[in-house]
Design an enzyme around this catalytic site. Structure first.
Site, PDB file in Angstrom:
ATOM      1  N   GLY A  12       0.721  -1.056   0.002  1.00 15.28           N
ATOM      2  CA  GLY A  12      -0.107  -0.081  -0.079  1.00 15.28           C
ATOM      3  C   GLY A  12       0.942   1.054   0.246  1.00 15.28           C
ATOM      4  N   GLU A  14       1.630   3.140  -2.320  1.00 15.30           N
ATOM      5  CA  GLU A  14       2.669   3.260  -3.453  1.00 15.30           C
ATOM      6  C   GLU A  14       2.595   4.400  -4.189  1.00 15.30           C
ATOM      7  OE1 GLU A  14       0.569   0.891  -2.997  1.00 15.30           O
ATOM      8  OE2 GLU A  14       2.082  -1.140  -2.897  1.00 15.30           O
ATOM      9  N   GLY A  15       1.360   5.470  -3.951  1.00 13.04           N
ATOM     10  CA  GLY A  15       1.224   6.490  -4.804  1.00 13.04           C
ATOM     11  C   GLY A  15       0.248   6.312  -5.867  1.00 13.04           C
ATOM     12  N   GLY A  17      -2.757   7.330  -5.906  1.00 13.58           N
ATOM     13  CA  GLY A  17      -3.446   8.293  -6.093  1.00 13.58           C
ATOM     14  C   GLY A  17      -3.156   9.143  -7.189  1.00 13.58           C
ATOM     15  N   GLY A  40      -5.808   5.582   1.889  1.00 15.12           N
ATOM     16  CA  GLY A  40      -5.434   6.900   1.838  1.00 15.12           C
ATOM     17  C   GLY A  40      -4.761   7.394   0.516  1.00 15.12           C
ATOM     18  N   HIS A  41      -5.303   8.097  -0.127  1.00 13.61           N
ATOM     19  CA  HIS A  41      -4.887   8.581  -1.326  1.00 13.61           C
ATOM     20  C   HIS A  41      -4.384  10.084  -1.207  1.00 13.61           C
ATOM     21  CE1 HIS A  41      -5.694   5.242  -3.778  1.00 13.61           C
ATOM     22  NE2 HIS A  41      -7.112   5.483  -3.885  1.00 13.61           N
ATOM     23  N   ARG A 142     -23.311 -13.273   6.353  1.00 13.59           N
ATOM     24  CA  ARG A 142     -24.550 -12.900   5.780  1.00 13.59           C
ATOM     25  C   ARG A 142     -25.441 -12.205   6.870  1.00 13.59           C
ATOM     26  NH1 ARG A 142     -24.172 -18.809   3.721  1.00 13.59           N
ATOM     27  NH2 ARG A 142     -23.087 -18.925   5.492  1.00 13.59           N
ATOM     28  N   VAL A 298      -1.583   8.519   5.578  1.00 11.76           N
ATOM     29  CA  VAL A 298      -2.502   9.691   5.139  1.00 11.76           C
ATOM     30  C   VAL A 298      -3.726   9.151   6.069  1.00 11.76           C
ATOM     31  CG1 VAL A 298      -4.133  10.360   3.328  1.00 11.76           C
ATOM     32  CG2 VAL A 298      -2.066   9.956   2.867  1.00 11.76           C
ATOM     33  N   GLY A 419       8.107  13.149  -8.505  1.00 16.90           N
ATOM     34  CA  GLY A 419       7.906  14.241  -7.631  1.00 16.90           C
ATOM     35  C   GLY A 419       6.337  14.392  -7.375  1.00 16.90           C
TER      36      GLY A 419
END
Ligand code: IMP
Length: 433
Positions: A12, A14-15, A17, A40-41, A142, A298, A419
């Site tokens: 997770g 990894e960028g 977003g 979280g993005h 269920r 984030v 960047g």
């Protein structure tokens, strides 16, 4: 009819977003298919940072229709807070479509998530405490509540009462807590329901129609491959399928409609929460990566564990997801290092003291927690690469590092993040055709 899946190849953050937003400018729909507000993005547009948890990152682009698929677990209060906060910054959220079949996270899911973690002591998973696991557990049991139940007060109150029968017993008898009031919870959920109603839709039908009509749909995964409930480092995983197959089950679109599967890999690795992490660094190099990469969650603000790029897990991610492309992110963070280690294989110490070397992810997770990384050293670079717009303009050592990651992963690298800003990306080939 391109159906493009975008997922993380590591643990997770990894960028995704940024990558989603980049591709999102050329797509018609962005659909999230798993997880909830544990994700979280961070999307940076014109120097402004947007932290998204539940909403698909396509929400920032007015030409994209953002969709929350049936595989997502939705905390109605959090969703509305996120909508309100974005709208207060001038981002229009009225295009949002919410699957009527998505399960909801109720207040009791958040409570049980935290209590279960506490009771696990040093065996805890390190969850985000957002109620994700307990909501998925109810789904599989269920006994879950779905978005369309929210829109029917009688069904909702019956379901909340049903759920609390056993949960209150657990709260009182196991954890010595006060029982929860079903009427109060129903009331809270109903208040959200009225505001959510305009977004609710048969999103599976809409997405299939969109593909039939030649529209481009981007399927956006929350979390990442190594956190997958089936393919990750179980039990230190999330409770959904962030791998490519989850895009189909989590939206109601068949596998034959997927034309591209893009994996997002950070140029090094991070992890939050507990669980094995072979290339984790406990020395000043780890601290260096954390501070240079701004590696703080984030969602929870937790400092992320940091380590070198692990080609073994990337190869595994290429296999499990059937990746067609990799987007390599945060390459600029490595600028200034003299040498950069890459993990190419694992050394396993056997119980009899002998050693085995493997280039594959061990299927026995206990073995995985005992492996030692085998490193290859690559020369680093000192030049600022953030403004570079083509691969050929990168310093020779940077090019060699990228080429080696590509070779070891067994999948082409088609874009490189250099960047924070939207424009800090090198596109090597189109991710769409
Ligand atoms: P849960 O998803 O809150 O149940 O947490 C299970 C595990 O997944 C924990 O180790 C979390 O830290 C991790 N996790 C969940 N969501 C994310 C994410 O978006 N990025 C990174 N790790 C995550």
């Amino acid at each position: 009819m391109p159906g493009i899946v975008l997922i993380g190849t590591q643990w997770g953050d990894e960028g995704k977003g940024k990558a989603t937003d980049l591709i999102g400018t050329k797509v018609d729909y962005v659909a999230r298919f798993n997880g909830g507000n544990n994700a979280g993005h961070t999307v940076v547009v014109d120097g402004k940072k947007y932290a998204l948890h539940l909403l698909p990152s396509g929400i920032i682009n007015p030409n994209v229709i953002p969709v929350i698929g049936n595989g997502v677990v939705v905390d109605p209060e959090v969703l509305l807070q996120e909508v309100d906060s974005l709208e207060s910054e001038g981002i229009d959220c009225s295009r949002l479509l919410l699957s009527e079949s998505a399960h909801i996270i109720a207040p009791y899911h958040r409570i049980t998530d935290k209590l279960t973690e506490r009771s696990l002591g040093n065996k805890k998973i390190g969850t985000t405490g957002r109620g994700i696991g307990p909501s998925y557990a109810d789904k599989v049991n269920r006994t879950g509540i779905r978005v369309h139940d929210l829109l029917n007060p009688d069904t909702l109150s019956e379901k909340v009462e049903g759920a609390l029968e056993s949960k209150n017993q657990m709260l009182e008898k196991l954890y010595g807590r006060e029982p929860l009031d079903p009427a109060e919870i129903t009331e809270t959920l109903l208040k959200c329901a009225e505001r959510l109603r305009p977004y609710v839709a048969d999103t599976g039908l809409i997405l299939n129609n969109a593909l039939d009509n030649g529209k481009t749909v981007l399927f956006e995964g929350g979390q990442a491959t190594m956190l997958d409930i089936d393919h990750g480092t179980y039990p230190f995983v999330t409770s959904s399928n962030p791998t490519a197959g989850g895009a189909c089950t989590g939206t109601g679109v068949g596998p034959t409609r997927i034309s591209r599967v893009i994996g997002v890999s950070k140029a090094y690795v991070t992890r939050v929460g507990e669980g094995p992490f072979p290339t984790e660094l406990f020395d000043e190099s780890g601290e260096w990566l954390r501070s240079h990469g701004g590696e703080f969650g984030v969602t929870t603000g937790r400092p992320r564990r940091c380590g070198w790029f692990d080609a073994v897990i990337n190869r595994y991610a290429v296999r499990v997801n059937g990746l067609t492309d990799i987007v390599l992110t945060k390459l600029d963070v490595l600028t200034g290092l003299k040498t950069i280690p890459i993990c190419t294989a694992y050394d396993i110490e056997n119980p009899d003291g002998t050693h085995t070397r493997t280039e594959n992810m061990p299927s026995d997770r206990d073995v995985f927690s005992r492996v030692s990384p085998v490193y290859e050293q690559m020369p680093g670079w000192t030049e600022d690469i953030s403004g570079v717009s083509s691969f050929e303009e990168l310093p020779a050592n940077t090019q060699a590092y990228v080429k080696r990651l590509e070779e070891l992963s067994g999948c082409r690298i088609s874009a490189i993040g250099t960047g924070q800003d939207r424009e800090n990306i090198i596109s090597i080939r189109s991710l769409l055709d």
